[in-house]
Design a protein around this motif. Structure first.
Motif, short mmCIF file in Angstrom:
data_model
loop_
_atom_site.label_atom_id
_atom_site.label_comp_id
_atom_site.label_asym_id
_atom_site.label_seq_id
_atom_site.Cartn_x
_atom_site.Cartn_y
_atom_site.Cartn_z
N VAL A 73 2.77 -11.42 1.14
CA VAL A 73 1.76 -10.50 1.69
C VAL A 73 0.39 -10.90 1.17
CG1 VAL A 73 3.40 -8.61 1.95
CG2 VAL A 73 2.11 -8.83 -0.18
N ALA A 75 -1.99 -9.55 -0.42
CA ALA A 75 -2.41 -9.12 -1.75
C ALA A 75 -2.02 -10.11 -2.85
CB ALA A 75 -1.85 -7.74 -2.07
N GLU A 165 2.69 -1.01 6.16
CA GLU A 165 1.75 -0.40 5.21
C GLU A 165 0.60 -1.34 4.84
OE1 GLU A 165 5.77 1.57 4.40
OE2 GLU A 165 5.04 -0.44 4.88
N PHE A 166 0.91 -2.63 4.62
CA PHE A 166 -0.13 -3.52 4.11
C PHE A 166 -1.24 -3.78 5.12
CE2 PHE A 166 2.72 -6.60 6.12
CZ PHE A 166 1.87 -7.56 6.63
N TYR A 167 -1.00 -3.48 6.40
CA TYR A 167 -2.05 -3.65 7.41
C TYR A 167 -3.19 -2.66 7.21
CZ TYR A 167 1.03 -6.73 10.04
OH TYR A 167 1.84 -7.78 10.44
N ALA A 169 -3.99 -1.44 4.00
CA ALA A 169 -4.37 -1.54 2.59
C ALA A 169 -5.45 -2.62 2.44
CB ALA A 169 -3.14 -1.86 1.75
N GLY A 172 -6.05 -5.85 4.49
CA GLY A 172 -5.50 -5.65 5.83
C GLY A 172 -6.59 -5.25 6.81
N ASP A 177 -6.25 -9.20 9.57
CA ASP A 177 -4.97 -9.52 10.20
C ASP A 177 -5.16 -10.50 11.35
OD1 ASP A 177 -2.27 -9.42 11.06
OD2 ASP A 177 -2.77 -7.84 12.48
#
Length: 367
Positions: A73, A75, A165-167, A169, A172, A177
């Protein structure tokens, strides 16, 4: 042709297409995969015939693996890429290069200090769609490019992605993206960017997941979900770009148009490798569809790492390189910085336009 041993770190959704495609390229030998969830790594290894599933530490300690494909991911892109470089391995990372500009610089500096290569997605500009559009521009079919528009209009990913969720955060949002696809395509077609003016917004403070795995869960929205702005390229062209997760009723806007002094060009979705390419010259009433150059029309993710290997073996620059990825990363941040400050953002980085793919390549080759 020599094969280079490759390992994949990160066995999430995007890993499947890399695992499917890497063995098709004559220079890639996919020998291992790793994930925080070892069971997931084992499942992917079994599904795609990868000889070994292991921990990240075990993969990085393997002296036979020369290239790490980092599919974690966003992060942890920087953390994993730096670990791989310090282990003496070349790195190809999914977009974006890193979350922050500071981390991006660290990755490029570490690679340079160790004489290693950094590559970064997206590699969709290798596809027949963008390559055909590039050929028409370089042939002067639409004259000198003077303007462009680009639109990525979406409702967001919580309705289909199993782990969305990470989209929403840090790292994101629609710009980080999907922006890399559009900005990389624009740099390929128009060259590097000089300055950007942007404005950002957020339609909803939270999103509700409707995909089955986590249906009903609530995601706090920590990043802008609608980003719009204007880019001025070093060559003089001016482009308008919108990336959005706030389009709830659909959109009919085209993905990319390039307008020149002698005509206009319709460019396919830069998140794909193929798609129709059309142009209309001044005075013509109908659009002409240009046959795609022979090449990569289907989903060919994995072509970026393969190009790195050819570059490594033949002593040439690779196309989806770290400098291009950092320039795109800075451009994405530029929209946010411009919006926050109310001023133009002057780009500090630069890059070369990637070279067009040679004509007449055999399938799954690049040189």
């Amino acid at each position: 042709m020599d094969k280079i041993k490759v390992g994949i770190i990160g066995c999430g959704k995007i890993s499947s297409i890399y695992m499917e495609n890497c063995p098709k390229f004559e220079v890639l030998d996919l020998t291992a995969c790793a994930d925080l969830d070892l069971n997931r790594a084992k499942e992917q290894a079994a599904a795609y015939g990868i000889p070994r599933a292991c921990s990240t530490e075990e993969l990085l300690a393997d002296p036979e693996i020369d290239i790490v494909i980092n599919l974690t991911v966003p992060a942890v892109h920087a953390e994993i890429s730096l670990k791989a470089l310090k282990a003496g391995k070349h790195v190809y990372v999914e977009k974006p290069l890193t979350v922050s500009l500071e981390a991006g610089k660290l990755v490029l500096e570490e690679a340079q200090a160790r004489g290693l290569m950094v590559g970064c997605a997206p590699e969709t500009f290798f596809g027949a769609g963008i390559q055909t559009a590039l050929g028409l521009i370089e042939e002067g079919v639409i004259g000198r490019p003077v303007s462009a528009t680009a639109f990525m209009m979406s409702r967001g990913h919580e309705h289909w992605h199993p782990d969305p969720e990470f989209y929403y955060a840090p790292g994101g949002g629609p710009m980080f993206d999907m922006g890399p696809y559009y900005l990389t395509a624009l740099v390929q077609l128009l060259g590097p960017i000089a300055r950007i003016a942007g404005i950002t917004g957020k339609a909803l403070p939270e999103r509700i997941i409707t995909s089955e795995k986590k249906r009903g869960s609530v995601i706090p929205v920590e990043v802008p979900t609608h980003i719009a702005g204007t880019l001025e390229f070093e060559g003089g062209a001016i482009a308008s770009l919108i990336t959005s997760f706030d389009i709830f009723g659909g959109s009919s806007l085209p993905p990319i148009e390039i307008h020149g002094t002698e005509g206009s060009l319709l460019v396919p979705d830069p998140n794909t490798f193929g798609g129709p390419v059309k142009y209309r010259r001044t005075g013509e009433e109908e659009w002409t569809e240009q046959p795609l150059v022979p090449g990569y029309e289907g989903n060919s993710r994995g072509i970026g790492p393969a190009d790195m290997v050819y570059a490594l073996l033949n002593g040439r620059p690779h196309r989806a390189n770290g400098e291009l990825a950092y320039h795109v990363l800075e451009a994405m941040w530029a929209f946010h910085h411009s919006s926050d400050s109310g001023r133009y953002y002057e780009m500090t980085s630069n890059c070369e336009r990637p070279a067009a793919l040679p004509a007449g390549l055999k399938p799954y080759t690049l040189d």
